[in-house]
Design a protein around this motif. Structure first.
Motif, short mmCIF file in Angstrom:
data_model
loop_
_atom_site.label_atom_id
_atom_site.label_comp_id
_atom_site.label_asym_id
_atom_site.label_seq_id
_atom_site.Cartn_x
_atom_site.Cartn_y
_atom_site.Cartn_z
N SER A 291 0.85 -1.19 0.00
CA SER A 291 0.00 0.00 0.00
C SER A 291 0.88 1.23 0.00
N ALA B 51 -0.82 3.54 3.19
CA ALA B 51 -0.82 3.08 4.58
C ALA B 51 0.32 3.74 5.36
N ALA C 46 -3.63 8.32 4.76
CA ALA C 46 -4.27 7.02 4.93
C ALA C 46 -5.75 7.17 5.27
N ASP D 175 -6.50 0.17 0.07
CA ASP D 175 -5.88 1.40 -0.42
C ASP D 175 -6.36 1.57 -1.86
#
Ligand code: FES
Ligand code: FES
Lengths: 158, 727
Positions: free
Chosen positions: B475, B478, B483, B492
């Protein structure tokens, strides 16, 4: 150690280590920042200057080896070919980020100073050492042709 | 309505708080100019403007010598944002294009937020999309102030005053903007609702090619980048970074480095050992003389092959569900006609032409910065946080960036904080942090590696009835400040965008995602998730078309009946490329791809020639629908650029790791596209009156699949791995 360099027609005395590449002498010690640093390994062409009229990668050319040479940076360009190249660059809006373009202009000018009417293959051969990550290659090619068109009669014979 | 409040309401941007007193806007730009050695005429012309300009609003100043200065809230990194935004201002201001100059706005979230992000920053191909109305309103507001000033002076009704090509006139009286600037700046800022903007059929500059670029000085070396910033007493810093991601300095010996001529300081920082010298060369020579022992106990030591192997295993197992329509699993399990392909994508470096760099000066709890700042709000907050100070004590001066492609908007402000950490150590001394190409290429923040597995069942007509997609890869969002915005329920969106909301009409669809944590830092790369999802989608659809014995364009059109925009763009590209009618030379093949990203749709048709095990992309015909093309020349330039960038990755770019060490170091091992591999590109723009959408990125996703599909047309093989290799 002191070195005498002839850059853009002027003589400079520089007290630096002999292993320092010409690129860094010019950028950091002469404050001519038009010439760029891209790789330091003769791979990208951003640092291109004219050494005795030939396009050269100055990130791998030491100051010691530059003594006695006629060095031209982008700031010192004067030839009609250089002016034509720069005019075409503006008109065709060649540069994007522009970071590679000093080197592109130097290589294109050196090409036109030797060959006033380059073919596509000539252009590829002369310009493939200059990376442009913005991908301005099609416009560089068109710019060289536009500039060359000014010299097909007169300076083309140079 | 108070216009200032409208800034947050995604509308006008006229700072009415400033109107009641005359303000010379030198302060906004003096920081940038301070001590910086500008040799170029273009830069000094802008400097002169800054000294006398009278502020009409947050974006527009006019000087008595008749120069209109437009402050640009986005980073100019080649995408043409100076020109594009200034065009919108000049259009509504009715300025003469020749009198317009541009300058980067300072970091100031209140005034200069990206209206689509809620913070000041450039990315996601949003610069024009979020500025189109705001810049036009800023121009219209400044014009209204000029008109009001003329109406006062001439004692005539404002409505009878005309403005055209930089002249304000009434009957036989006329004045330049410069002559009216002082009086205009004293006028009350107009209410946004009182401003009438032009209809598209009244545009004189928008949509025309007659607006030459305003990011000047790039043809003669006078344009100033971070690399060129010089301040009195400045030192140049390089940093020895851990060869492995996550490695730390255990011990180091600096004695030899400190003995090298020019080296002034050597000290440890969070990210390695910093060497400061009077010039770059001395700093790098000093760095070579360091002896460092690294602590790899927390470092990533796997090879990229191990990581891909893990991903190949993951796509055989169920992941988090990103999207589900119908019961694709069920339909697939009962189907006798299933096509399945597994795709693989390597890590990619941005390799922007200017290696990362940043100039910082720290004095106690204040910092001043000079660099190509792409995330003003994020960087400013990160610097303030590091120094334990208020964001107002962090001043950011933005200069041109030598390319970005996503890299400069680092969610961790990695290179920016590295510069600040070094500068903090040498209080008061300006420091230019310079990364070598090797530093840059090995610093991570790559486009993540991915593996996709896609399976589809086909109906009797050979069309997909159900499709099941699994994606495995890190991701990007993240752990970053974004996020909260971009990751929900373990998904994501940047990992799946382009495969979710599937463009083709497939009744049953399931998209699943695995987002393993790996110690290789990753980041967005020009067109983000679409860099891989478009490839899988377009190569997969092409494989289905071949299986059905259908023409690839006709097959797509049959699945796009509910997608008029992609239909129109695909048809335009096919028509211009003479798809199906043009004879190709022996050994040539054609491929097509179409994809929508960042609000714009692009179709590309490529001709490829094959000789033995090598091939060359000869020609690309592209069609783009990006709404109103504010500057068609720049739109075409961005499509050319996006194609070159994506083609580079299609042909050769690849970052690999061996035991945690990055194998590529410089352009001899990370082999980017050069002129001899660049195809001819022909770009066609769909005429549109819709608001402008993205232009910088949407041209990238279709190129790699179009090339793969052309190779498939010649060889009959399906190419599922990037970079593409015939053997
Ligand atoms: S910097 Fe010299 S060739 Fe790249
Ligand atoms: S114009 Fe950006 S690298 Fe060439």
């Amino acid at each position: 150690m002191a070195f005498l360099l002839t850059i853009n027609g002027e003589t400079h005395e520089l007290d630096v280590e002999g292993d320092m590449p010409l690129l860094w002498v010019v950028r950091d010690h002469l404050n001519l920042t038009g010439t760029k640093f891209g790789c330091g390994l003769a791979q990208c062409g951003a640092c291109t200057m004219h050494i005795d009229g030939v396009a050269a990668r100055t990130c791998v050319l030491t100051v010691a080896d530059s003594v006695g040479k006629n060095i031209t940076t982008i700031e010192g360009l004067q030839s009609p070919q250089a002016m034509a190249v720069q005019q075409a660059w503006v008109q065709l809006q060649v540069p994007q980020c522009g970071y590679c373009q000093s080197g592109q202009v130097m290589s294109a000018t050196a090409l036109l100073e030797k060959n006033g009417n380059p073919t596509d293959a000539d252009i590829d051969a002369a310009m493939s050492g200059n990376i442009c990550r913005c991908g301005t290659y099609p416009r560089i090619k068109a710019g060289i042709k536009m500039a060359a068109a000014q010299f097909t009669n007169a300076a083309g014979a140079v | 309505m108070n216009i200032r409040r409208l800034v947050n309401a995604e509308s006008a941007a006229v700072d009415s708080g400033r109107r009641s007193f005359l303000k010379l806007s030198a302060g906004a730009s003096a920081g940038l100019m301070l001590g910086v050695s500008f040799s170029g005429s273009s830069a000094s012309a802008q400097n002169a403007v800054a000294d006398t300009a009278l502020e009409m609003n947050a974006f527009v100043s006019i000087s008595p010598d008749n120069i209109v200065k437009v402050l640009i809230k986005h980073l100019e990194m080649g995408q043409g944002v100076y020109t594009g935004l200034a065009t919108c201002v000049a259009e509504e201001l009715d300025a003469d294009w020749k009198q317009v100059v541009c300058e980067h706005a300072p970091a100031n979230t209140q005034k200069y937020a990206n209206l689509l992000m809620g913070q000041q920053g450039t990315g996601g191909s949003t610069a024009m999309a979020n500025s189109f109305m705001q810049m036009r309103q800023a121009g219209a507001a400044a014009k209204a102030m000029l008109v009001a000033a003329a109406a006062d002076q001439w004692q005539v009704p404002a409505k009878d005053i005309k403005v055209s090509d930089g002249m304000v006139s009434h009957g036989n009286r006329s004045a330049t903007f410069g002559e009216l600037a002082l009086a205009a700046a004293q006028q009350p800022a107009p209410d946004a609702s009182s401003l009438t903007l032009k209809n598209p059929n009244e545009f004189k500059l928008i949509g025309q090619d007659n607006t030459l670029r305003k990011d000047v000085g790039k043809h003669n070396g006078t344009a100033i980048y971070t690399q060129d910033v010089k301040l009195p007493g400045m030192l140049t810093a390089v940093v020895a970074h851990s060869p492995r991601f996550g490695g730390k300095v255990k011990s180091f010996d600096a004695s030899a480095a400190l003995a090298r001529r020019g080296v002034q300081h050597v000290f440890e920082i969070d990210s390695g050992v910093a060497v400061l010298a009077t010039d770059y060369w001395s700093a790098t020579k000093g760095r070579e003389l360091l002896t460092i022992e690294w602590d790899d106990s927390a470092a990533e030591t796997r090879s990229s092959n191990d990581i891909l192997l893990q991903y190949r295993g993951l796509v055989d197992t169920a992941g988090a569900v990103a999207e589900s329509h119908g019961n694709a699993d069920h339909t697939l399990s009962r189907s006798s006609d299933v096509t399945e392909l597994v795709f693989e994508y390597p890590y990619l470096a941005h390799a922007q032409m200017e290696p990362m760099n940043c100039v910082a000066q720290v004095n106690g709890d204040t910092a001043e910065m000079w660099y190509g700042c792409q995330s003003a709000t994020g960087d400013q907050a990160a610097i303030a946080n590091l120094l334990g100070t208020d964001i107002n004590n962090v001043r950011i001066n933005t200069v041109f960036a030598g390319g970005g492609f996503g890299r400069r908007a680092n969610p961790a402000s990695d290179y920016v904080l590295e510069a600040v950490r070094i500068a903090r150590h040498v209080q008061g001394t300006p420091v230019k942090l310079v990364w070598s190409r090797e530093d840059d290429m090995q610093a991570g923040y790559y486009r993540p590696a991915y593996v996709h597995k896609i399976a589809a069942s086909l109906d009797d007509a050979g069309n997909p009835s159900a499709i099941h997609i699994r994606i495995a890869g890190q991701s990007i969002m993240a752990g970053t400040s974004m996020a909260a915005l971009m990751v929900s329920n373990g998904i994501d969106n940047t990992s799946v965008e382009g495969l979710t909301e599937f463009a083709y009409d497939v009744p049953e669809r399931q998209v699943e995602l695995h987002s393993p944590e790996i110690g290789v830092p990753v980041q967005w790369w020009r067109s983000v998730g679409h860099t891989h999802t478009a490839f899988s989608k377009e190569v997969f659809i092409d494989a289905l078309a071949r299986k059905a014995g259908a023409d690839p364009v006709a097959y797509r059109l049959g699945l796009l009946t509910n997608n008029p925009r992609e239909t129109a763009v695909l048809k335009l590209a096919a028509e211009k490329a003479e798809w199906g009618t043009k004879e190709l030379p022996e050994g040539w093949g054609r491929g097509v791809a179409v994809h929508t990203s960042f609000g714009s749709t692009v179709a590309e048709i490529v001709d490829v020639s094959v000789q033995g095990n090598t091939f060359k992309v000869e020609r690309v015909v592209a069609a783009i629908d990006c709404g109103i093309a504010v500057n068609p020349s720049i739109v075409r330039a961005q499509v050319e650029s996006a194609i070159a960038y994506g083609l580079s990755a299609a042909l050769a770019d690849e970052v690999t790791l061996t035991d945690g060490n990055v194998d590529q170091t410089n352009f001899h091992t990370y082999r980017v596209l050069r002129m001899n591999a660049m195809p001819e590109v022909e770009t066609h723009i769909v005429a549109s009156n819709n608001a402008p959408s993205g232009v910088g990125e949407p041209g990238t996703p279709p190129i790699a699949p179009a090339v793969a599909n052309a190779l498939a047309a010649i060889t009959g093989r399906t190419f599922t791995r990037l970079p593409l290799k015939l053997a």
